[in-house]
Design a protein around this motif. Structure first.
Motif, PDB file in Angstrom:
ATOM      1  N   ASP A 121       0.848  -1.194   0.000  1.00 35.90           N
ATOM      2  CA  ASP A 121       0.000   0.000   0.000  1.00 35.90           C
ATOM      3  C   ASP A 121       0.886   1.248   0.000  1.00 35.90           C
ATOM      4  OD1 ASP A 121       0.802   0.648   2.658  1.00 35.90           O
ATOM      5  OD2 ASP A 121      -0.781  -0.604   3.470  1.00 35.90           O
ATOM      6  N   GLU A 122       0.282   2.407  -0.156  1.00 29.91           N
ATOM      7  CA  GLU A 122       1.039   3.639  -0.364  1.00 29.91           C
ATOM      8  C   GLU A 122       1.968   3.963   0.807  1.00 29.91           C
ATOM      9  OE1 GLU A 122       0.250   8.388  -1.398  1.00 29.91           O
ATOM     10  OE2 GLU A 122      -1.415   6.991  -1.151  1.00 29.91           O
ATOM     11  N   THR A 123       1.486   3.789   2.038  1.00 29.84           N
ATOM     12  CA  THR A 123       2.304   4.109   3.210  1.00 29.84           C
ATOM     13  C   THR A 123       3.520   3.195   3.291  1.00 29.84           C
ATOM     14  OG1 THR A 123       0.384   4.882   4.458  1.00 29.84           O
ATOM     15  CG2 THR A 123       2.338   4.292   5.725  1.00 29.84           C
ATOM     16  N   ASP A 124       3.327   1.905   3.028  1.00 31.54           N
ATOM     17  CA  ASP A 124       4.439   0.960   3.085  1.00 31.54           C
ATOM     18  C   ASP A 124       5.457   1.247   1.980  1.00 31.54           C
ATOM     19  OD1 ASP A 124       3.424  -0.291   5.276  1.00 31.54           O
ATOM     20  OD2 ASP A 124       2.434  -1.899   4.174  1.00 31.54           O
ATOM     21  N   ARG A 125       4.965   1.606   0.790  1.00 33.67           N
ATOM     22  CA  ARG A 125       5.885   1.950  -0.296  1.00 33.67           C
ATOM     23  C   ARG A 125       6.720   3.167   0.078  1.00 33.67           C
ATOM     24  NH1 ARG A 125       1.582   0.853  -3.875  1.00 33.67           N
ATOM     25  NH2 ARG A 125       1.194   3.086  -4.158  1.00 33.67           N
ATOM     26  N   LYS A 126       6.070   4.169   0.695  1.00 37.99           N
ATOM     27  CA  LYS A 126       6.796   5.359   1.111  1.00 37.99           C
ATOM     28  C   LYS A 126       7.839   5.024   2.167  1.00 37.99           C
ATOM     29  CE  LYS A 126       3.290   8.898   0.136  1.00 37.99           C
ATOM     30  NZ  LYS A 126       2.378   9.905   0.740  1.00 37.99           N
ATOM     31  N   LEU A 127       7.482   4.138   3.092  1.00 41.91           N
ATOM     32  CA  LEU A 127       8.429   3.752   4.147  1.00 41.91           C
ATOM     33  C   LEU A 127       9.694   3.148   3.534  1.00 41.91           C
ATOM     34  CD1 LEU A 127       7.519   2.018   7.495  1.00 41.91           C
ATOM     35  CD2 LEU A 127       9.541   1.331   6.203  1.00 41.91           C
ATOM     36  N   ILE A 128       9.512   2.201   2.619  1.00 45.73           N
ATOM     37  CA  ILE A 128      10.663   1.575   1.970  1.00 45.73           C
ATOM     38  C   ILE A 128      11.425   2.594   1.139  1.00 45.73           C
ATOM     39  CG2 ILE A 128      11.367  -0.142   0.256  1.00 45.73           C
ATOM     40  CD1 ILE A 128      10.562  -1.339   2.921  1.00 45.73           C
ATOM     41  N   TYR A 129      10.719   3.476   0.444  1.00 47.73           N
ATOM     42  CA  TYR A 129      11.366   4.495  -0.390  1.00 47.73           C
ATOM     43  C   TYR A 129      12.217   5.424   0.455  1.00 47.73           C
ATOM     44  CZ  TYR A 129      11.889   8.564  -3.432  1.00 47.73           C
ATOM     45  OH  TYR A 129      12.417   9.604  -4.157  1.00 47.73           O
ATOM     46  N   PHE A 130      11.651   5.928   1.556  1.00 48.83           N
ATOM     47  CA  PHE A 130      12.394   6.855   2.406  1.00 48.83           C
ATOM     48  C   PHE A 130      13.617   6.177   3.033  1.00 48.83           C
ATOM     49  CE2 PHE A 130       8.174   9.248   3.202  1.00 48.83           C
ATOM     50  CZ  PHE A 130       8.402  10.040   2.083  1.00 48.83           C
ATOM     51  N   ARG A 131      13.442   4.931   3.473  1.00 45.42           N
ATOM     52  CA  ARG A 131      14.520   4.250   4.191  1.00 45.42           C
ATOM     53  C   ARG A 131      15.638   3.778   3.265  1.00 45.42           C
ATOM     54  NH1 ARG A 131      16.702   3.892   7.621  1.00 45.42           N
ATOM     55  NH2 ARG A 131      16.643   1.815   8.546  1.00 45.42           N
ATOM     56  N   TYR A 132      15.294   3.248   2.078  1.00 41.92           N
ATOM     57  CA  TYR A 132      16.296   2.575   1.261  1.00 41.92           C
ATOM     58  C   TYR A 132      16.610   3.261  -0.062  1.00 41.92           C
ATOM     59  CZ  TYR A 132      15.840  -1.061   4.702  1.00 41.92           C
ATOM     60  OH  TYR A 132      15.841  -1.743   5.900  1.00 41.92           O
ATOM     61  N   PHE A 133      15.803   4.229  -0.447  1.00 34.46           N
ATOM     62  CA  PHE A 133      16.110   4.974  -1.662  1.00 34.46           C
ATOM     63  C   PHE A 133      16.545   6.402  -1.346  1.00 34.46           C
ATOM     64  CE2 PHE A 133      13.484   1.492  -3.027  1.00 34.46           C
ATOM     65  CZ  PHE A 133      13.989   1.131  -4.261  1.00 34.46           C
ATOM     66  N   LYS A 134      16.062   6.931  -0.210  1.00 35.04           N
ATOM     67  CA  LYS A 134      16.452   8.278   0.210  1.00 35.04           C
ATOM     68  C   LYS A 134      17.411   8.255   1.400  1.00 35.04           C
ATOM     69  CE  LYS A 134      14.929  11.550  -1.328  1.00 35.04           C
ATOM     70  NZ  LYS A 134      15.380  12.375  -2.472  1.00 35.04           N
ATOM     71  N   ASP A 135      17.713   7.046   1.918  1.00 37.68           N
ATOM     72  CA  ASP A 135      18.648   6.874   3.045  1.00 37.68           C
ATOM     73  C   ASP A 135      18.243   7.703   4.267  1.00 37.68           C
ATOM     74  OD1 ASP A 135      20.333   5.081   1.707  1.00 37.68           O
ATOM     75  OD2 ASP A 135      21.393   6.715   0.718  1.00 37.68           O
ATOM     76  N   MET A 136      16.957   7.805   4.508  1.00 37.05           N
ATOM     77  CA  MET A 136      16.476   8.533   5.681  1.00 37.05           C
ATOM     78  C   MET A 136      16.514   7.631   6.905  1.00 37.05           C
ATOM     79  SD  MET A 136      13.281  10.632   3.949  1.00 37.05           S
ATOM     80  CE  MET A 136      12.566  11.064   5.531  1.00 37.05           C
ATOM     81  N   THR A 137      16.775   8.209   8.066  1.00 36.59           N
ATOM     82  CA  THR A 137      16.779   7.442   9.304  1.00 36.59           C
ATOM     83  C   THR A 137      15.353   7.047   9.657  1.00 36.59           C
ATOM     84  OG1 THR A 137      16.527   9.399  10.708  1.00 36.59           O
ATOM     85  CG2 THR A 137      18.782   8.738  10.118  1.00 36.59           C
ATOM     86  N   GLN A 138      15.230   6.084  10.576  1.00 34.52           N
ATOM     87  CA  GLN A 138      13.897   5.682  11.021  1.00 34.52           C
ATOM     88  C   GLN A 138      13.175   6.839  11.706  1.00 34.52           C
ATOM     89  OE1 GLN A 138      14.370   2.189  13.466  1.00 34.52           O
ATOM     90  NE2 GLN A 138      14.471   0.814  11.706  1.00 34.52           N
ATOM     91  N   THR A 139      13.930   7.669  12.417  1.00 32.05           N
ATOM     92  CA  THR A 139      13.322   8.806  13.110  1.00 32.05           C
ATOM     93  C   THR A 139      12.736   9.806  12.117  1.00 32.05           C
ATOM     94  OG1 THR A 139      14.877   8.577  14.946  1.00 32.05           O
ATOM     95  CG2 THR A 139      13.731  10.680  14.738  1.00 32.05           C
ATOM     96  N   LYS A 140      13.512  10.146  11.067  1.00 32.63           N
ATOM     97  CA  LYS A 140      13.027  11.072  10.046  1.00 32.63           C
ATOM     98  C   LYS A 140      11.833  10.480   9.296  1.00 32.63           C
ATOM     99  CE  LYS A 140      17.015  13.974   8.937  1.00 32.63           C
ATOM    100  NZ  LYS A 140      17.913  14.434   7.847  1.00 32.63           N
ATOM    101  N   THR A 141      11.937   9.192   8.979  1.00 31.22           N
ATOM    102  CA  THR A 141      10.847   8.516   8.267  1.00 31.22           C
ATOM    103  C   THR A 141       9.575   8.541   9.096  1.00 31.22           C
ATOM    104  OG1 THR A 141      12.408   7.061   7.120  1.00 31.22           O
ATOM    105  CG2 THR A 141      10.115   6.349   7.210  1.00 31.22           C
ATOM    106  N   ALA A 142       9.719   8.294  10.389  1.00 29.92           N
ATOM    107  CA  ALA A 142       8.567   8.292  11.292  1.00 29.92           C
ATOM    108  C   ALA A 142       7.902   9.663  11.320  1.00 29.92           C
ATOM    109  CB  ALA A 142       9.003   7.885  12.697  1.00 29.92           C
ATOM    110  N   LYS A 143       8.710  10.712  11.326  1.00 31.95           N
ATOM    111  CA  LYS A 143       8.167  12.069  11.380  1.00 31.95           C
ATOM    112  C   LYS A 143       7.369  12.386  10.128  1.00 31.95           C
ATOM    113  CE  LYS A 143       9.572  16.858  12.270  1.00 31.95           C
ATOM    114  NZ  LYS A 143      10.717  17.763  12.542  1.00 31.95           N
ATOM    115  N   VAL A 144       7.895  11.994   8.963  1.00 31.86           N
ATOM    116  CA  VAL A 144       7.215  12.274   7.696  1.00 31.86           C
ATOM    117  C   VAL A 144       5.903  11.491   7.595  1.00 31.86           C
ATOM    118  CG1 VAL A 144       7.376  12.060   5.193  1.00 31.86           C
ATOM    119  CG2 VAL A 144       9.360  12.842   6.498  1.00 31.86           C
ATOM    120  N   LEU A 145       5.918  10.241   8.075  1.00 29.13           N
ATOM    121  CA  LEU A 145       4.745   9.380   7.929  1.00 29.13           C
ATOM    122  C   LEU A 145       3.772   9.496   9.093  1.00 29.13           C
ATOM    123  CD1 LEU A 145       6.424   6.104   6.556  1.00 29.13           C
ATOM    124  CD2 LEU A 145       5.258   7.905   5.272  1.00 29.13           C
TER     125      LEU A 145
END
Length: 222
Positions: free
Chosen positions: A174-198
């Motif tokens: 789903d869209e949220t899960d795709r964004k999570l993977i994109y932010f973490r592994y394509f944008k190299d964002m930390t879990q903390t930053k990813t959590a804030k965006v989502l």
């Protein structure tokens, strides 16, 4: 006209079959069998492909080819073993993947036995029968071979198939899960930053990420 189009697609894309089959080398089924199953998938893809879909044929064909090859493994491949050993082998594979993702290392035989509620001897047997046979002698007639056994290595274009397969697997999220993977592994964002965006907590991101990685790994490895 359609028959000629299909024949052309098959002839021009046999390389995709080789790339897909190479992903499964060394997993207990002869390469010729892998290639044959892949060709079946290629023919099916060529027959069903619609140019109006707006995607390249390779993007459409790779999942179909991989599906036929994976079917070969589900059907027991060319090496016949008992159903109970085959089922235990599948349980071991799943347990091994989950353990590796969670702990960052390969499990021991004892740990696999505990995870699958099996005896260590049965686990060892199931792992052994799923290993590909290796000839201890060189069958080459060449005098220059010197008895050397060539070990197959992944084709350099294997990454292309992996990318196409990953893209296909990501489309099932789903869209949220795709964004999570994109932010973490394509944008190299930390879990903390990813959590804030989502709008999630870091703990929620961590737990969800582990589940998604196990799911994607399962989809890619079949």
């Amino acid at each position: 006209m359609n028959a000629l189009k299909n024949d052309s697609l098959v002839e021009n894309n046999l390389g995709l079959v080789h790339l897909c089959a190479n992903r499964f080398r060394g997993r207990g089924i002869e390469y010729d069998d892998l290639y044959g199953a892949g060709c079946v998938g290629l023919v099916k893809a060529a027959s069903a492909f619609d140019t109006e879909r707006g995607v390249k044929f390779s993007t459409y064909a790779v999942p179909v080819i991989l599906g036929e090859i994976k079917r070969l493994f589900r059907d027991g491949g060319s090496v016949k073993v008992s159903r109970s050993v085959r089922e235990l082998g599948m349980k071991i594979t799943r347990a091994r993947e989950q353990f590796t993702v969670a702990n960052g290392r390969e499990p021991t035989i004892s740990e696999l036995a505990e995870l699958t509620e099996s005896d260590p001897e049965d686990v060892s047997e199931a792992i052994a029968v799923n290993l590909p046979p290796l000839s201890l002698t060189d069958n080459s007639d060449s005098e220059d071979s010197g008895g050397q056994i060539d070990v197959a290595v992944p084709a350099p274009d294997t990454e292309l198939v992996d990318i196409l397969s990953l893209r296909q697997a990501l489309q099932t999220l789903d869209e949220t899960d795709r964004k999570l993977i994109y932010f973490r592994y394509f944008k190299d964002m930390t879990q903390t930053k990813t959590a804030k965006v989502l709008g999630m907590t870091q703990v929620q991101v961590s737990r969800r990420e582990k589940k998604l990685l196990m799911r994607l790994r399962g989809d890619l490895l079949g």
